[in-house]
Design an enzyme around this catalytic site. Structure first.
Site, PDB file in Angstrom:
ATOM      1  N   CYS A  43      46.788  10.510  46.435  1.00  0.00           N
ATOM      2  CA  CYS A  43      45.893   9.969  45.649  1.00  0.00           C
ATOM      3  C   CYS A  43      46.245   8.400  45.180  1.00  0.00           C
ATOM      4  CB  CYS A  43      46.633  10.869  44.203  1.00  0.00           C
ATOM      5  SG  CYS A  43      45.108  10.004  43.049  1.00  0.00           S
ATOM      6  N   ASP A  85      45.814   6.713  43.232  1.00  0.00           N
ATOM      7  CA  ASP A  85      46.471   6.256  41.946  1.00  0.00           C
ATOM      8  C   ASP A  85      48.053   4.699  41.577  1.00  0.00           C
ATOM      9  OD1 ASP A  85      47.367   7.326  38.957  1.00  0.00           O
ATOM     10  OD2 ASP A  85      48.818   6.118  39.324  1.00  0.00           O
ATOM     11  N   ARG A 101      50.735   4.328  40.559  1.00  0.00           N
ATOM     12  CA  ARG A 101      52.232   3.979  40.569  1.00  0.00           C
ATOM     13  C   ARG A 101      52.363   5.136  41.843  1.00  0.00           C
ATOM     14  NH1 ARG A 101      50.476   7.511  35.039  1.00  0.00           N
ATOM     15  NH2 ARG A 101      49.101   7.946  36.672  1.00  0.00           N
ATOM     16  N   HIS A 111      50.230  14.239  42.217  1.00  0.00           N
ATOM     17  CA  HIS A 111      51.444  14.153  40.783  1.00  0.00           C
ATOM     18  C   HIS A 111      51.194  13.953  39.655  1.00  0.00           C
ATOM     19  CE1 HIS A 111      48.680  10.669  39.724  1.00  0.00           C
ATOM     20  NE2 HIS A 111      47.968  10.698  40.803  1.00  0.00           N
ATOM     21  N   CYS A 116      47.601  12.489  36.798  1.00  0.00           N
ATOM     22  CA  CYS A 116      46.490  12.383  37.801  1.00  0.00           C
ATOM     23  C   CYS A 116      45.309  12.073  36.894  1.00  0.00           C
ATOM     24  CB  CYS A 116      47.011  13.058  39.170  1.00  0.00           C
ATOM     25  SG  CYS A 116      45.372  12.956  39.847  1.00  0.00           S
TER      26      CYS A 116
END
Ligand SMILES: [Zn+2]
Length: 243
Positions: free
Chosen positions: A46, A48, A50, A102, A105
């Site tokens: 992803c 993302d 993080r 994750h 999400c």
């Protein structure tokens, strides 16, 4: 100086520190990387902020070939993801493919919410107007459509609060499993298996609250051949709140 200029200046400063430390600690690796790459893993993860493949696994630069998009999707006809997979499998000749979702999400959550809203409108007999082509809503709706479809299959037939009845964590796992299957069923991966290549596809979930990776034991290493399980005892239930 604007705040973004300050931010970017600090990032370039950090890069100088990183480059100096890298050159001091491992000059041989720097020279090797300058000549080319030979990663053994392809990572579909992803976007993302993080979840970094390299940071989560602690590997050195040059170890993982990465493609990231919102909610680690592998849509049919997605040229960007297919090109990355093709290059990784058939040019770099990676040995393993990791599809990594994750916790928390936003893309998976958006798919879940879209499924719930659709059902609620359907139950009320309301017509849903499609978003304006090219709008933000249209772009996101198209991207998360497969996740919305998956979430729809998990919606209970009757519930006073369907959003509460669905679990983001469960949907995240299901979406990773589906994506692993889609990658394993792709012509690109099957062609490698037809050549007798040693190549496995695995599904992992990164737990943002603990920084730990979890294997979903849903991998493949050939047509209809399961990959070795990499799952291990975990304590995620205790360490993270229910989603
Ligand atoms: Zn995400």
């Amino acid at each position: 100086m604007s705040s973004s200029t300050q931010l970017l200046t600090s990032i370039l400063d950090a890069n100088e520190t990183y480059a100096e430390a890298f050159a001091r600690s491992d000059p041989a690796l720097l020279q090797k990387l300058a000549k080319g790459q030979s990663p053994r893993i392809f990572w579909l993860g992803c976007s993302d902020s993080r979840v970094s493949a390299e940071l989560a696994t602690g590997v050195a630069p040059g170890s993982i070939f990465v493609h990231r998009n919102i909610a680690q999707c592998f849509h049919p006809g997605d040229l960007s993801a297919s090109a990355a997979l093709a290059y990784a499998v058939h040019v770099l000749k990676v040995e393993a493919i990791i599809v990594c979702g994750h916790t928390g999400c936003g893309g998976v959550r958006a798919g879940m919410q879209a499924a719930v809203e659709s059902k609620q409108r359907e139950d009320k007999g309301e017509k849903v107007e499609p978003p304006k082509p090219g709008s933000v809503e249209d772009t996101i709706a198209k991207w998360i459509a497969p996740i919305k479809s998956l979430a729809s299959t998990q919606l209970p037939s009757c519930s006073s609060d369907p959003l509460e009845a669905l679990e983001l964590a469960h949907l995240t796992d299901s979406h990773v499993r589906d994506t692993v299957k889609a990658v394993a069923d792709s012509d690109l991966v099957r062609a490698a298996w037809d050549e007798g290549r040693d190549l496995s596809v695995h599904g992992w979930v990164y737990h943002v609250g603990t920084a730990k990776l979890r294997d979903l034991d849903c991998g493949w290493k050939g047509v209809g051949v399961r990959a070795d399980s990499l799952s291990r005892p975990s304590t995620y239930a205790e360490s993270e709140p229910r989603e």
